[in-house]
Design a protein around this motif. Sequence first.
Motif, PDB file in Angstrom:
ATOM      1  N   PRO A  70      57.781-109.681 -47.352  1.00 10.28           N
ATOM      2  CA  PRO A  70      57.711-111.024 -46.745  1.00 10.28           C
ATOM      3  C   PRO A  70      56.600-111.142 -45.702  1.00 10.28           C
ATOM      4  O   PRO A  70      55.950-112.195 -45.610  1.00 10.28           O
ATOM      5  N   ARG A  71      56.368-110.095 -44.926  1.00 12.94           N
ATOM      6  CA  ARG A  71      55.292-110.140 -43.932  1.00 12.94           C
ATOM      7  C   ARG A  71      53.930-110.209 -44.613  1.00 12.94           C
ATOM      8  O   ARG A  71      53.038-110.949 -44.185  1.00 12.94           O
ATOM      9  N   TRP A  72      53.755-109.458 -45.692  1.00 12.22           N
ATOM     10  CA  TRP A  72      52.482-109.516 -46.428  1.00 12.22           C
ATOM     11  C   TRP A  72      52.251-110.902 -47.015  1.00 12.22           C
ATOM     12  O   TRP A  72      51.125-111.405 -47.022  1.00 12.22           O
ATOM     13  N   LEU A  73      53.324-111.514 -47.509  1.00 15.00           N
ATOM     14  CA  LEU A  73      53.203-112.868 -48.041  1.00 15.00           C
ATOM     15  C   LEU A  73      52.803-113.845 -46.941  1.00 15.00           C
ATOM     16  O   LEU A  73      51.929-114.701 -47.149  1.00 15.00           O
ATOM     17  N   LEU A  74      53.405-113.714 -45.773  1.00 17.00           N
ATOM     18  CA  LEU A  74      53.043-114.574 -44.645  1.00 17.00           C
ATOM     19  C   LEU A  74      51.596-114.354 -44.225  1.00 17.00           C
ATOM     20  O   LEU A  74      50.862-115.320 -43.947  1.00 17.00           O
ATOM     21  N   ASN A  75      51.163-113.096 -44.189  1.00 16.47           N
ATOM     22  CA  ASN A  75      49.771-112.795 -43.830  1.00 16.47           C
ATOM     23  C   ASN A  75      48.800-113.457 -44.808  1.00 16.47           C
ATOM     24  O   ASN A  75      47.787-114.038 -44.399  1.00 16.47           O
ATOM     25  N   SER A  76      49.084-113.357 -46.101  1.00 18.22           N
ATOM     26  CA  SER A  76      48.207-113.964 -47.097  1.00 18.22           C
ATOM     27  C   SER A  76      48.149-115.476 -46.946  1.00 18.22           C
ATOM     28  O   SER A  76      47.080-116.086 -47.062  1.00 18.22           O
ATOM     29  N   LEU A  77      49.301-116.092 -46.666  1.00 14.23           N
ATOM     30  CA  LEU A  77      49.321-117.543 -46.473  1.00 14.23           C
ATOM     31  C   LEU A  77      48.507-117.955 -45.249  1.00 14.23           C
ATOM     32  O   LEU A  77      47.713-118.901 -45.293  1.00 14.23           O
ATOM     33  N   LEU A  78      48.698-117.240 -44.146  1.00 13.18           N
ATOM     34  CA  LEU A  78      47.957-117.570 -42.919  1.00 13.18           C
ATOM     35  C   LEU A  78      46.457-117.383 -43.113  1.00 13.18           C
ATOM     36  O   LEU A  78      45.653-118.227 -42.696  1.00 13.18           O
ATOM     37  N   VAL A  79      46.073-116.286 -43.740  1.00 16.01           N
ATOM     38  CA  VAL A  79      44.658-116.011 -43.950  1.00 16.01           C
ATOM     39  C   VAL A  79      44.044-117.026 -44.914  1.00 16.01           C
ATOM     40  O   VAL A  79      42.963-117.573 -44.665  1.00 16.01           O
ATOM     41  N   ALA A  80      44.729-117.294 -46.018  1.00 14.22           N
ATOM     42  CA  ALA A  80      44.189-118.223 -47.017  1.00 14.22           C
ATOM     43  C   ALA A  80      44.089-119.637 -46.471  1.00 14.22           C
ATOM     44  O   ALA A  80      43.067-120.321 -46.655  1.00 14.22           O
ATOM     45  N   VAL A  81      45.129-120.105 -45.782  1.00 16.33           N
ATOM     46  CA  VAL A  81      45.108-121.460 -45.229  1.00 16.33           C
ATOM     47  C   VAL A  81      44.071-121.572 -44.118  1.00 16.33           C
ATOM     48  O   VAL A  81      43.299-122.543 -44.062  1.00 16.33           O
TER      49      VAL A  81
END
Length: 274
Positions: free
Chosen positions: A66-77
Amino acid sequence: MKRTFGDHLILALLIAAACVWMLPMLWVLAMALKPNAMLVQSTSGVLPWPHTFEHFAALMRVSLTPRWLLNSLLVAVGMTALTLVLSSLAGYAFARIAFPGRRAVFLLVMAGLMIPEQAVLVPLHAMFAGWNLHSTYFSLIAPRLAVPMGVFLMTQFFKAVPRELEEAAELDNAGRLKVFWSVMLPLSRPALTTLGIFTFLYAWNDFLWPVVTAAQPEMYTLSVGLGSLQGNFAMSEGLGFLMASAVFASAPMLIIYAVFQRYIVQGIAMTGGK
């Protein structure tokens, strides 16, 4: 307009090509839903029966997923939003503002297309190490904000916008910033959407730079984190776990492309100006 036999033939060939293109994705999805006991016997077939969601459950049980998913969302957005701001401002300046050396600066920006990212990997690593900024969101986002293709896309779009629209706004005493914000940006929605989609997909898939700058597992993006699992843990969980991780990582991209595909076509068609 009535379709001819040739039109129907071309349509049939395109549908057949699309089906062939989708077969590998269906095969991966089928393996992600099959029990490992079946995969040990055979990996053929695209019908997952009997099926199981255990592989996806095992993936989510990994504490940092879940943390990796959040990191990807924050970075991509974050990368997408900042790229749209910088590329639209630069594109408008190159298309509409006659400043000294404009052509030379534009050619210099376009020259960035010829520089592979691997060539600047070591200098970037040394620079961020000197600033002690590795394993931060800033280090994950900042180096990817220089997007020559984005500048080119927005420049071509703004060049295609009739100057009469700007002149009408200027007659109402609108300044340069007002014209850009109220006239040009609303008109550039297709191009901005296209650039935003491509940037988001690139940020979501990016692996090389995140694996260099994210030294701590807590700062891994999803692509780096799932890649790190494809070792002893993946071997113990079996092939189904590997396929589930591939589906988990690629599903957001497929959804975004399916929703916004018409904007991609519009944006590319409208940037063919002079």
